[in-house]
Design a protein around this motif. Structure first.
Motif, short mmCIF file in Angstrom:
data_model
loop_
_atom_site.label_atom_id
_atom_site.label_comp_id
_atom_site.label_asym_id
_atom_site.label_seq_id
_atom_site.Cartn_x
_atom_site.Cartn_y
_atom_site.Cartn_z
N PHE A 101 0.84 -1.21 0.00
CA PHE A 101 0.00 0.00 0.00
C PHE A 101 0.87 1.25 0.00
O PHE A 101 0.62 2.19 -0.75
N VAL A 102 1.87 1.26 0.84
CA VAL A 102 2.76 2.42 0.95
C VAL A 102 3.45 2.72 -0.37
O VAL A 102 3.64 3.88 -0.74
N LEU A 103 3.80 1.68 -1.11
CA LEU A 103 4.56 1.84 -2.35
C LEU A 103 3.70 1.92 -3.61
O LEU A 103 4.23 1.96 -4.72
N ALA A 104 2.39 1.97 -3.46
CA ALA A 104 1.50 2.04 -4.62
C ALA A 104 1.74 3.31 -5.42
O ALA A 104 2.17 4.33 -4.89
N ILE A 106 -1.94 8.55 -0.32
CA ILE A 106 -2.09 7.25 0.30
C ILE A 106 -2.20 7.42 1.80
O ILE A 106 -1.40 8.12 2.41
N ALA A 107 -3.19 6.76 2.39
CA ALA A 107 -3.33 6.72 3.85
C ALA A 107 -3.44 5.26 4.24
O ALA A 107 -4.32 4.54 3.76
N VAL A 108 -2.53 4.81 5.10
CA VAL A 108 -2.52 3.43 5.55
C VAL A 108 -2.65 3.42 7.06
O VAL A 108 -1.85 4.05 7.75
N GLU A 109 -3.65 2.71 7.56
CA GLU A 109 -3.81 2.58 9.00
C GLU A 109 -2.59 1.86 9.55
O GLU A 109 -2.20 0.80 9.05
#
Length: 142
Positions: A116-119, A124-127
């Protein structure tokens, strides 16, 4: 805005974006419980992360995202990433074979988180609960 809300079966976040007229979709390996199968992608979210994709929502309709998503919000499972089960990683408290399996599961969870972080997406928001990723990646910033 084109919004992907990954690992969300409840559709609460997706519905909030839809109320504001954004093209938002929830995605989870579970069926949606939010009552909008027309907005829910049931399956693996990883093939969708970088956009330029086709997918079928639970109502059977095919959708296409040309280009990148404008926003990805992800809620990856924190079972192996949070500090809640720290005892499960200690041989003093848990049988060694279970500790080894737990570390394998943590490694897989960390890789899933990093996808997700590298999309390829500008927002980008990742819990990120306090836990393993706070040291392995970075501390939460919100």
């Amino acid at each position: 805005m084109k919004v992907l809300v990954a690992c969300e079966e409840s559709q609460r976040v997706c519905a909030a974006f839809r109320e504001r007229e954004h093209e938002a979709y929830s995605c989870d390996i579970q069926e949606c419980s939010g009552g909008h199968p027309e907005w829910h992608i049931m399956g693996d979210c990883l093939p969708l992360l970088n956009g330029n994709c086709e997918f079928v929502t639970m109502d059977g309709v095919t959708h296409k995202i040309d280009g990148r998503w404008d926003l990805i919000i992800a809620h990856p499972p924190c079972t192996y990433l949070s500090n809640v089960a720290t005892r499960s990683f200690s041989i003093r408290c848990t049988p060694a074979e279970k500790v080894v399996q737990r570390w394998k599961d943590r490694a897989n969870a960390a890789v899933f988180f990093m996808y997700f972080v590298l999309a390829d997406c500008p927002r980008i928001a990742v819990e990120n609960p306090v836990g393993f990723m706070s040291g392995a990646f970075r501390k939460p910033d919100q």
